[in-house]
Design an enzyme around this catalytic site. Structure first.
Site, PDB file in Angstrom:
ATOM      1  N   ASN A  47       3.644 -18.345   6.258  1.00 37.18           N
ATOM      2  CA  ASN A  47       3.757 -17.377   7.352  1.00 37.18           C
ATOM      3  C   ASN A  47       4.907 -16.392   7.139  1.00 37.18           C
ATOM      4  OD1 ASN A  47       1.690 -18.851   8.311  1.00 37.18           O
ATOM      5  ND2 ASN A  47       2.799 -19.794  10.023  1.00 37.18           N
ATOM      6  N   ASN A  69     -19.313  24.096  -3.540  1.00 38.11           N
ATOM      7  CA  ASN A  69     -19.073  23.457  -2.238  1.00 38.11           C
ATOM      8  C   ASN A  69     -17.628  22.981  -2.078  1.00 38.11           C
ATOM      9  OD1 ASN A  69     -21.801  23.763  -1.548  1.00 38.11           O
ATOM     10  ND2 ASN A  69     -22.339  21.883  -2.652  1.00 38.11           N
ATOM     11  N   SER A  96      -8.727 -14.914   1.548  1.00 38.45           N
ATOM     12  CA  SER A  96      -8.279 -13.517   1.582  1.00 38.45           C
ATOM     13  C   SER A  96      -7.890 -13.037   0.191  1.00 38.45           C
ATOM     14  CB  SER A  96      -7.094 -13.369   2.537  1.00 38.45           C
ATOM     15  OG  SER A  96      -6.029 -14.198   2.137  1.00 38.45           O
ATOM     16  N   GLU A 120     -14.044  19.058   2.874  1.00 40.71           N
ATOM     17  CA  GLU A 120     -14.964  18.333   3.768  1.00 40.71           C
ATOM     18  C   GLU A 120     -14.585  16.854   3.847  1.00 40.71           C
ATOM     19  OE1 GLU A 120     -18.417  19.972   1.527  1.00 40.71           O
ATOM     20  OE2 GLU A 120     -19.291  20.186   3.521  1.00 40.71           O
ATOM     21  N   LYS A 155      -4.233  -6.885   6.432  1.00 41.60           N
ATOM     22  CA  LYS A 155      -4.102  -6.207   5.143  1.00 41.60           C
ATOM     23  C   LYS A 155      -5.281  -5.303   4.812  1.00 41.60           C
ATOM     24  CE  LYS A 155      -2.786 -10.243   3.709  1.00 41.60           C
ATOM     25  NZ  LYS A 155      -2.276 -10.669   5.054  1.00 41.60           N
ATOM     26  N   THR A 171      -8.441  31.581  19.104  1.00 44.94           N
ATOM     27  CA  THR A 171      -8.505  30.536  20.118  1.00 44.94           C
ATOM     28  C   THR A 171      -9.979  30.378  20.446  1.00 44.94           C
ATOM     29  OG1 THR A 171      -8.322  32.035  21.999  1.00 44.94           O
ATOM     30  CG2 THR A 171      -6.251  31.215  21.090  1.00 44.94           C
ATOM     31  N   HIS A 172     -10.408  29.155  20.667  1.00 43.51           N
ATOM     32  CA  HIS A 172     -11.839  28.867  20.892  1.00 43.51           C
ATOM     33  C   HIS A 172     -12.709  29.393  19.759  1.00 43.51           C
ATOM     34  CE1 HIS A 172     -10.571  28.164  25.096  1.00 43.51           C
ATOM     35  NE2 HIS A 172      -9.853  29.261  24.920  1.00 43.51           N
ATOM     36  N   LYS A 206     -24.478  27.362  -5.676  1.00 39.81           N
ATOM     37  CA  LYS A 206     -23.543  26.728  -4.745  1.00 39.81           C
ATOM     38  C   LYS A 206     -22.219  26.324  -5.389  1.00 39.81           C
ATOM     39  CE  LYS A 206     -24.135  25.884  -1.044  1.00 39.81           C
ATOM     40  NZ  LYS A 206     -24.797  24.706  -0.458  1.00 39.81           N
ATOM     41  N   GLN A 230      -4.313 -12.416   9.305  1.00 39.63           N
ATOM     42  CA  GLN A 230      -4.764 -12.220   7.921  1.00 39.63           C
ATOM     43  C   GLN A 230      -5.591 -10.932   7.791  1.00 39.63           C
ATOM     44  OE1 GLN A 230      -5.956 -15.479   5.158  1.00 39.63           O
ATOM     45  NE2 GLN A 230      -8.023 -14.808   5.624  1.00 39.63           N
ATOM     46  N   TYR A 282       2.464 -16.957  14.483  1.00 40.30           N
ATOM     47  CA  TYR A 282       1.408 -16.619  13.527  1.00 40.30           C
ATOM     48  C   TYR A 282       0.070 -17.178  13.992  1.00 40.30           C
ATOM     49  CZ  TYR A 282      -1.415 -16.246   9.332  1.00 40.30           C
ATOM     50  OH  TYR A 282      -2.428 -15.950   8.459  1.00 40.30           O
ATOM     51  N   SER A 301     -24.215  22.068  -6.561  1.00 39.73           N
ATOM     52  CA  SER A 301     -25.381  21.444  -5.951  1.00 39.73           C
ATOM     53  C   SER A 301     -26.351  21.071  -7.064  1.00 39.73           C
ATOM     54  CB  SER A 301     -26.041  22.434  -4.990  1.00 39.73           C
ATOM     55  OG  SER A 301     -27.395  22.069  -4.792  1.00 39.73           O
TER      56      SER A 301
HETATM   57  N1  ARG Z   1      -3.618 -15.537   3.655  1.00 36.02           N
HETATM   58  C1  ARG Z   1      -2.821 -15.714   4.816  1.00 36.02           C
HETATM   59  C2  ARG Z   1      -2.627 -14.357   5.511  1.00 36.02           C
HETATM   60  O1  ARG Z   1      -2.891 -13.380   4.919  1.00 36.02           O
HETATM   61  C3  ARG Z   1      -1.491 -16.294   4.467  1.00 36.02           C
HETATM   62  C4  ARG Z   1      -0.834 -17.029   5.612  1.00 36.02           C
HETATM   63  C5  ARG Z   1      -1.563 -18.282   5.902  1.00 36.02           C
HETATM   64  N2  ARG Z   1      -0.863 -19.067   6.869  1.00 36.02           N
HETATM   65  C6  ARG Z   1      -1.435 -20.101   7.468  1.00 36.02           C
HETATM   66  N3  ARG Z   1      -0.722 -20.713   8.346  1.00 36.02           N
HETATM   67  N4  ARG Z   1      -2.647 -20.482   7.186  1.00 36.02           N
HETATM   68  O2  ARG Z   1      -2.230 -14.263   6.666  1.00 36.02           O
END
Ligand code: ARG
Length: 461
Positions: A113, A289, A26, A294, A329, A158-159, A287, A326, A321, A281
């Site tokens: 975790n 735009n 990650s 948009e 994010k 409206t509408h 144009k 993961q 966990y 454009s």
């Molecule tokens: N990269 C992991 C995440 O974003 C970190 C936590 C990993 N924990 C584990 N028990 N492998 O969640």
């Protein structure tokens, strides 16, 4: 090959396959959290030293090492290694290179975790707090235009059919109230980042005499340590609260964008956008735009998908966990970045917009926008509303047949609709907006009061 320099290598005879590594890593997503990762690790190490869990000299060596790592990361000189699975392992690996066994003590009384959710909450809190100012700037731009256009009248719809005249200020203030609710939702998300998960360990807490109050205080978790370790490492509620804010904001900005697109069209011509927030454009020289509007319109499904995505990941997960988390994010950062793009662009677009009072005036003139006012007038003469509605409907039909607007209706049309002998009130757009004197309506006094209330609300954000 052994575990490839990994932090969890002891149990493994072989390193991971490349195909697994690519799925599992990650780092590309979470490396942006490095300032929070370093900050949280420094707080943790300082606490370990203060509590006598690791030697004070090691705590000092860790602190110095982490300070240097922060410089390397900030300058771009930090070298990520092939085995760095995520930002947490990268920082700890480098710390061990720099500080040896002292570095190997950093992860005492901590798991990735509780570490990852701590970092994520810190990152989210900073981003969300900065976005309060972004929301404020957009609301201020809308308020300034509202202030300038209290007496500009345009059709309310409206509408997508012209319905009754409204003040442009009233129309723009509708968006300020939406943003005010968005601000409340953003506040919920920020509040949810104020509880510290650090010290929850992998899932069941920590068997060392840690001081969770100290790390919470140092990291600005003003609501203190979390009360349940399983919940702390297994929940993503604060992220979901933020994504709810972002999705709802996205819907609001999409509606604003859609209106600006319609108003900027040649057909309507209600607004002239600043060159700086439009594009040309490549083929059509004439144009200009409304791209910002948009794109605002188009970002809503993306923000909604971010919310739906994380809700989907979190649903059905057993405590605590799971690696599924993961995935959180990507959704979170996508939403943060999208909101960061939208707010300043829409602020500039609204601040620089020239609303065409003349074009709006033409659109409230000559049609049937006063039809309801006429019906209301008949009610004040004692007519039941339903009969008044019916008679005015007949009058509208007679006018349409005669090719005229309501204000041009003459004796023939009145006779045809059963309204002969009725003294007509003024059917101007001004009379129509002024009639709505109840709070929340379009009368000048009501709108001026609303404007002051909206200003006070936004000032309190
Ligand atoms: N990269 C992991 C995440 O974003 C970190 C936590 C990993 N924990 C584990 N028990 N492998 O969640």
């Amino acid at each position: 090959m052994s575990s490839g320099g990994r932090l969890w290598g002891g149990r493994f005879a072989e390193g991971p396959a490349d195909a697994f590594d690519r799925l599992n890593s990650s780092l590309a997503v979470d490396r942006r959290m490095w300032p929070q990762d370093v900050r949280a690790s420094r707080a943790h190490a300082r606490m370990l030293g203060a509590q006598g869990i690791i030697p004070a000299a090691d705590a000092a060596a860790i602190d110095a090492g982490l300070a240097r790592i922060a410089e390397e990361l900030a300058s771009g000189e930090f070298a990520f290694a092939p085995g760095d699975e995520d930002i947490h392992t990268a920082v700890e690996r480098r710390l061990t290179e720099l500080a040896g066994d002292a570095g190997r003590r950093l992860h005492t009384a901590r798991s990735r975790n509780d570490q990852v959710i701590t970092d994520t909450l810190l990152h989210l809190r900073e981003a969300a707090e900065a976005q309060v100012a972004g929301l404020r700037a957009l609301a201020d731009a809308l308020l300034a235009q509202a202030e300038a256009h209290v007496d500009t009248l345009l059709p309310g719809y409206t509408h997508s059919q012209r319905a009754q005249p409204v003040r442009l200020a009233h129309h723009l203030l509708a968006y300020v109230w939406m943003l005010d609710r968005d601000r409340t939702r953003l506040g919920h998300a920020i509040a949810a980042t104020r509880t510290s998960p650090l010290g929850s360990g992998a899932l069941s807490g920590v068997g060392f005499p840690i001081d969770r109050d100290a790390t919470a205080a140092e990291l600005g978790f003003t609501a203190g340590p979390s009360p349940n370790s399983l919940d702390a490492v297994g929940s993503r509620d604060a992220l979901i609260d933020y994504l709810h804010f972002a999705a709802q904001l996205g819907v609001h900005l999409s509606r604003l964008g859609a209106e600006i697109v319609a108003w900027a069209s040649d057909e309507t011509g209600f607004v002239e956008l600043d060159d700086a927030f439009t594009s040309g454009s490549s083929m059509l020289p004439q144009k200009k735009n409304p791209d910002a509007a948009e794109l605002a319109r188009a970002k809503a499904p993306r923000l909604t998908a971010d919310l739906a995505g994380l809700l989907g990941v979190a649903a059905g997960l057993p405590l605590a966990y799971n690696k599924d988390l993961q995935e959180d994010k990507e959704y979170l950062f996508d939403a943060i970045d999208t909101v960061d793009l939208l707010l300043p662009a829409l602020t500039g677009m609204i601040a620089g917009a020239t609303f065409r009072a003349d074009r709006m005036r033409a659109a409230v003139t000559g049609g049937f926008l006063a039809a309801t006012d006429l019906a209301d007038h008949l009610v004040t003469l004692g007519w039941p509303f339903r009969r008044a509605h019916e008679a005015v409907g007949r009058l509208v039909r007679a006018c349409i047949d005669a090719g005229i607007g309501l204000e041009q209706a003459g004796p023939a049309e009145f006779a045809a609709s059963g309204l002969d002998g009725v003294a007509m009130p003024p059917l101007t757009a001004e009379a129509s907006v002024e009639a709505k004197r109840a709070p929340g309506g379009t009368a000048r006094a009501a709108v001026t009061e609303q404007l002051a209330a909206a200003r006070a609300r936004v000032a309190s954000w």
